[in-house]
Design a protein around this motif. Structure first.
Motif, PDB file in Angstrom:
ATOM      1  N   MET A 250      39.487  60.963  68.226  1.00  0.00           N
ATOM      2  CA  MET A 250      38.646  61.903  67.245  1.00  0.00           C
ATOM      3  C   MET A 250      38.843  63.507  67.827  1.00  0.00           C
ATOM      4  O   MET A 250      38.982  63.668  68.982  1.00  0.00           O
TER       5      MET A 250
ATOM      6  N   PHE B   6      34.827  69.456  63.886  1.00  0.00           N
ATOM      7  CA  PHE B   6      34.945  68.602  62.879  1.00  0.00           C
ATOM      8  C   PHE B   6      35.226  69.167  61.662  1.00  0.00           C
ATOM      9  O   PHE B   6      35.909  68.492  60.804  1.00  0.00           O
TER      10      PHE B   6
ATOM     11  N   TYR C 284      37.731  67.872  58.534  1.00  0.00           N
ATOM     12  CA  TYR C 284      37.531  67.659  57.168  1.00  0.00           C
ATOM     13  C   TYR C 284      37.939  68.618  55.984  1.00  0.00           C
ATOM     14  O   TYR C 284      38.164  68.283  55.112  1.00  0.00           O
TER      15      TYR C 284
ATOM     16  N   PHE D 175      34.490  60.407  52.637  1.00  0.00           N
ATOM     17  CA  PHE D 175      33.767  60.791  53.914  1.00  0.00           C
ATOM     18  C   PHE D 175      32.174  61.014  53.794  1.00  0.00           C
ATOM     19  O   PHE D 175      31.316  60.676  55.108  1.00  0.00           O
TER      20      PHE D 175
ATOM     21  N   LEU E 243      40.896  58.136  56.356  1.00  0.00           N
ATOM     22  CA  LEU E 243      39.757  58.814  57.362  1.00  0.00           C
ATOM     23  C   LEU E 243      40.026  58.571  58.535  1.00  0.00           C
ATOM     24  O   LEU E 243      39.832  59.290  59.435  1.00  0.00           O
TER      25      LEU E 243
ATOM     26  N   HIS F 211      42.919  60.528  59.767  1.00  0.00           N
ATOM     27  CA  HIS F 211      42.436  61.842  60.212  1.00  0.00           C
ATOM     28  C   HIS F 211      41.398  62.084  61.432  1.00  0.00           C
ATOM     29  O   HIS F 211      41.036  63.078  61.860  1.00  0.00           O
TER      30      HIS F 211
ATOM     31  N   LEU G 234      38.358  60.879  61.631  1.00  0.00           N
ATOM     32  CA  LEU G 234      37.128  61.060  61.099  1.00  0.00           C
ATOM     33  C   LEU G 234      36.381  59.819  60.802  1.00  0.00           C
ATOM     34  O   LEU G 234      35.077  59.723  60.749  1.00  0.00           O
TER      35      LEU G 234
ATOM     36  N   TYR H 283      31.506  55.378  62.004  1.00  0.00           N
ATOM     37  CA  TYR H 283      31.242  56.806  62.233  1.00  0.00           C
ATOM     38  C   TYR H 283      30.710  56.913  63.466  1.00  0.00           C
ATOM     39  O   TYR H 283      30.036  56.166  64.187  1.00  0.00           O
TER      40      TYR H 283
ATOM     41  N   LEU I  29      29.747  62.654  63.894  1.00  0.00           N
ATOM     42  CA  LEU I  29      30.440  62.711  62.912  1.00  0.00           C
ATOM     43  C   LEU I  29      29.583  62.430  61.495  1.00  0.00           C
ATOM     44  O   LEU I  29      29.585  62.690  60.450  1.00  0.00           O
TER      45      LEU I  29
END
Length: 976
Positions: free
Chosen positions: A332, A538, A542, A553, A587, A590, A592, A603, A607
């Motif tokens: 991440m 972050f 996004y 998300f 997600l 990515h 996230l 999560y 995040l």
């Protein structure tokens, strides 16, 4: 050792080297300086250069301020052993002597490399003062050559660390002095490469930065010299929160103004040709590129990850290598991928003599780097003139691969978006390597190794914070330091921001910053220092999401659950399961979301905060409330499905969840039903708490019905060691909401849940009042809830020390009501509880009768839980009657049912009951095995009380020895 040949005593006397690993020789023979602490004592004596060290000083040097009680004895022993090693005759020491209660090590003149370096330095200074610059350079180079790696490698203790730091600094002083003279002699082309490497290794050393800028400027590279200043200014601001010093600022201004006094001295020698391919029309004079960013000076932790990457990169230069090495580091945003890659690249720099190429591919932004434009940049770095770079993609790629072939190059491709972006940049032949960082694992790339980077462990995070803010400062507030790194979610970027803020504010305590971070709504805003900002990192990820991904998300972060399944995500997003799973995968791709166990996603704490900020800014309140309501309905229907699978006779799910929810969990057997409830239990209670304790949102009638039904359905799962305090609070809040909305059924359910929780928590009077209220509120015509409410009254009474007789009356009444309503399974449950109460009152004959009645009400194959419970309590009654062999048979039958239907909790408790009976009949080995197995199963189920009961039984068994620990079966076989 180059200094040895200069010693007047030649190869005859004692000599010691400290500018590297601590070593000692006598003549040609190297001596064994012993273990680490003994070498620390030798270091302390050696570097005092003949001065006396008291025993107290040696103790402090080796162990610091808190030495062990045996430290003085250990010092004497170490000195004695050192004499045996260093002295020709340890009985009459000449070198390591005792003086006034202390010790001194007296070495021959020139026998220590440190003093030799100091003498050479003095000679160089004298030559420089007389204008003899070239001899001064040679003498300084001779002094530098005395270092053989890091001084005092492997020597422990605070004194050795201070000396190590001093000697490292001293070598840098010599290097700066030599390079300054080299520039005065016009050797800028000769030293520019060395200065580049040194400045990368020591980015905060402004003297080296200044020499690097001057050398680049004199080589005609004014833009590069100015870029060095910009990099130095950013690094000083990020790491120390300060601006460059006045000397560096003045040199920057003089370069901007092309100050003629910066020109090389007149008569300077022409630059020698750089190594590499011969010059030609498309091959100018070529210098191996060294484009990797500066290493992180306070790089911390990641030992295993660094080892994995270094080992993989080492494979690129093996003689039998047939393909390039490709290493992917993924994780991440803010987890430290670039720092790890750069650190690893510097560690293996010597293995790639043809250079290092670096590019930020900007994969997390909307303007991603074009790989074919990057090819052009790399080709120019490899000596191709701009006009000779082909414009076509295929031709350019062909030239790019050709130019790399036969070379040992390391490509550092940072922040890659996907496989397509990096494929055109990979080397095509063995000998070279690519080190790639990305938020995704780039699974379609034929990687040699993939390193998944997780947030720090707590010790790693604390170590980084100490290195930045100071170990003394952190150790004074150890508990607060832990709170700080936990508030950072152990994310390296967040910890670095906190460290930078503390460095910039030396008067701040750790507690003051921890207090600012304690407000979750403001935490991300506090995690910013200069150009370092967690929220900005972050936001890069996004901003690349499409609308559906961004909505998912945001909304999936609303339920504060440990992790999410695709089914729960589908409920939250109000879509089908396949669509939800695709969004979860996207997600995770990515960076996230973090993939957890198979089919689970979670999560990172920060995040989740970021996503919740976005949903507050973007999504209407009604949308956010509906997410929680749908998730609660999902857990209600899942629990009712689990109840139907485990207790197919029960009609309670039809009452608690009459409508169901499409797409919720469904189960074909009790094993999977129990596993689902056990896994989702923390999430169920967390969502219930969010809805019931929200500071602004009132509890709706629909949520009241949903949550009261959920808690009521959880009550039969008491073998899972439910968190009764939390259920107690939730039940009371639900009761107020049910009263407010006039929800009669929800009132009954809330009273049942809160009453049982009170009983198990020891609040007997309150439990009895709640059970009585449930009975008063009950619809007299409700034949499903009537036996369950009366049964609850029995449970509440049975927990009270003097309430067993009342409990027996309630169980008999509930049994009669269950029979009237046609629920034999419920009647069996009442008989099992009746038998337990009779056993607790030492009435084994009545217990035996009740247990047999329970079995009679359990049709084979229709109620495995009831059969297992009845068989176990039947065994308990037989054991209390002294019919141990019959009890063993019944327990065996119960265990067979548990194994066949995956009843893990029942099996664990049955094993404890069996263990007690086996001990009573003189089979302690088998008893110990059963108790250990049952205790391990209870520990796995999260039942510390049951685990402790098993441990206590095993301890009693061991203490009793061969004797019969009679009477243990009742306690071991009892339930929670």
């Amino acid at each position: 050792m180059p200094w040895v040949g200069t010693l007047e005593q030649g190869m005859r006397g004692l000599r010691i080297a400290a500018l590297g690993p601590l070593r000692a020789w006598r003549g040609e023979r190297q001596l064994d300086t012993g273990p680490a602490q003994q070498r620390a004592v030798l270091t302390s004596l050696t570097l005092r250069c003949g001065q006396v060290a008291s025993a107290d000083e040696l103790v402090r040097d080796v162990w610091g301020a808190e030495p062990p009680a045996s430290a003085h004895v250990a010092v004497r022993n170490h000195v004695s052993r050192l004499r045996t090693v260093l002295e020709s005759d340890s009985a009459a020491p000449q070198a390591l002597v005792s003086v006034g209660g202390g010790y001194a090590l007296r070495l021959p003149d020139g026998a220590l490399d440190v003093t030799q370096a100091e003498r050479l330095h003095a000679r160089a200074q004298a030559a420089r003062s007389q204008g003899d610059l070239e001899p001064a350079v040679r003498i300084l180079a001779e002094a530098e050559a005395l270092w053989d790696g890091t001084p005092l490698t492997g020597v422990p203790g605070p004194y050795a660390q201070r000396q190590r730091d001093r000697l490292v600094e001293y070598r840098l002083l010599l290097v700066e002095a030599r390079l300054t003279l080299e520039l005065q002699l016009g050797g800028h082309t000769r030293v520019v490469g060395e200065l580049l490497a040194l400045a990368d290794e020591h980015p905060l050393r402004e003297g080296l930065r200044a020499l690097q800028m001057l050398a680049l400027y004199r080589c005609g590279r004014q833009a590069d010299a100015l870029a060095v200043y910009t990099a130095a200014r950013r690094h000083l601001a990020a790491e120390l929160g300060v601006d460059p010093g006045p000397e560096l600022v003045r040199l920057h201004q003089r370069i901007l103004e092309a100050d003629p006094t910066l020109a090389p001295p007149s008569g300077a020698a022409a630059a020698p040709p750089a190594p590499g391919p011969a010059a030609g029309p498309d091959r100018p004079t070529w210098v191996p590129p060294a484009q990797a960013p500066p290493d992180v000076p306070d790089f911390t932790g990641r030992r295993e990850e660094i080892r994995q990457v270094r080992d993989a990169l080492a494979g690129a230069v093996r003689t039998d290598a047939t393909a390039p090495v490709i290493c992917v580091i993924h994780g991440m945003g803010g987890v430290g991928k670039t720092a790890l890659a750069v650190h690893a690249a510097h560690a293996v720099r010597e293995q790639f003599p043809d250079g290092q190429l670096y590019v930020d591919l900007r994969g997390t932004g909307r303007e991603r780097a074009n790989p074919y434009e990057v090819q052009e940049l790399f080709l120019r770095s490899l000596g191709v003139l701009a006009g000779n770079v082909p414009s076509g993609r295929e031709a350019r790629t062909a030239l790019y691969r050709s130019r790399m072939a036969g070379r040992r190059l390391l490509l550092l491709l940072d922040n890659a978006a996907d496989t397509e972006q990096v494929s055109a940049l990979l080397p095509g032949t063995a000998g070279s390597a690519a080190l790639i960082t990305s938020r995704t694992a780039l699974m379609c790339l034929p990687a040699t190794t993939r390193t998944a980077l997780e947030p720090f462990s707590e010790p790693e995070a604390l170590a980084l914070l100490e290195r930045m803010a100071g170990s003394g400062r952190c150790r004074q507030e150890q508990g607060t330091a832990r709170d700080l790194v936990r508030a950072c979610g152990l994310l390296p970027l967040a910890v670095r921001v906190v460290g930078a803020r503390l460095v910039a504010r030396p008067r701040w305590t750790l507690a003051s910053l921890a207090e600012r971070l304690s407000d979750r709504s403001q935490r991300l805003g506090e995690l910013e220092a200069g150009s370092l900002a967690v929220e900005s990192v972050f936001h890069l990820g996004y901003s690349t999401l499409d609308d559906a991904e961004a909505r998912a998300f945001r909304l999936l972060a609303i339920p504060e659950v440990p992790d999410l399944s695709p089914a729960a995500a589908a409920a939250a997003l109000h879509c089908d399961r396949r669509e939800a799973e695709a969004l979860l995968e996207s997600l995770a791709h990515h960076g996230l979301l973090e993939p957890g166990e198979p089919g689970r996603y979670r999560y990172h704490d920060l995040l989740r905060l970021f996503a919740r900020h976005r949903t507050l800014d973007t999504d209407p309140s009604a949308t956010r409330q509906a997410v929680l309501s749908r998730v609660a309905r999902f857990y209600l229907t899942g629990t009712s499905s689990a109840m139907r699978a485990e207790r197919p006779y029960s009609r309670l799910p039809d009452t608690a969840d009459p409508d169901g929810m499409p797409g919720a969990a469904a189960f074909s057997d009790a094993l999977h039903a129990q596993e689902w409830v056990l896994h989702e239990l923390p999430a169920m209670l967390a969502v219930a708490g969010q809805i019931l304790h929200h500071p602004y949102r009132p509890v709706s009638a629909e949520d009241t019905r949903t949550l009261s039904g959920l808690l009521a359905l959880l009550m039969p799962f008491t073998d899972f060691c439910l968190p009764w305090d939390a259920i107690h609070q939730l039940g009371h809040t639900l009761l107020r909401a049910a009263d407010h909305h006039g929800e009669r059924l929800a009132t009954v359910f809330s009273c049942i849940a809160a009453g049982v929780a009170c009983a198990w928590s020891g609040h007997h009077e309150e439990a009895a009042a709640l059970a009585a209220r449930a009975h008063e509120t009950l619809d007299p015509a409700d034949r499903v809830l009537a036996p369950r409410v009366v049964y609850t009254m029995g449970v509440v009474a049975s927990v009270k020390p003097d309430g067993l007789d009342r409990a027996i009356g309630h169980y008999r009444s509930a049994h009669a009501l269950a029979c009237e309503s046609g629920e034999p399974g419920m009647a069996a449950q009442c008989s099992v509880s009746l038998a337990r109460a009779q056993l607790a009152l030492d009435r084994p004959h009545q217990a035996l009768e009740a247990a047999r009645d329970a079995l009679a009400h359990c049709p084979p194959g229709d109620n495995p839980v009831g059969i297992a419970l009845a068989q176990r309590v039947l065994g308990d009654a037989l054991a209390q009657l002294g019919r141990h062999e019959e009890a063993v048979t019944e327990y065996g039958t119960a265990l067979a049912v548990c194994r066949a239907h995956g009843l893990h909790a029942q099996r664990a408790h049955t094993l404890l009951s069996l263990a007690a009976v086996l001990a009573a009949v003189g089979r302690p080995g088998q008893a110990r095995t059963c108790a250990a197995e049952g205790g391990a199963a209870l520990a796995q189920l999260g039942d510390p009380t049951g685990e402790e009961r098993a441990r206590a039984f095993i301890n009693r068994l061991a203490a009793a020895g061969p004797s019969d620990p009679r009477g243990q079966h009742t306690a071991a076989g009892s339930d929670h």
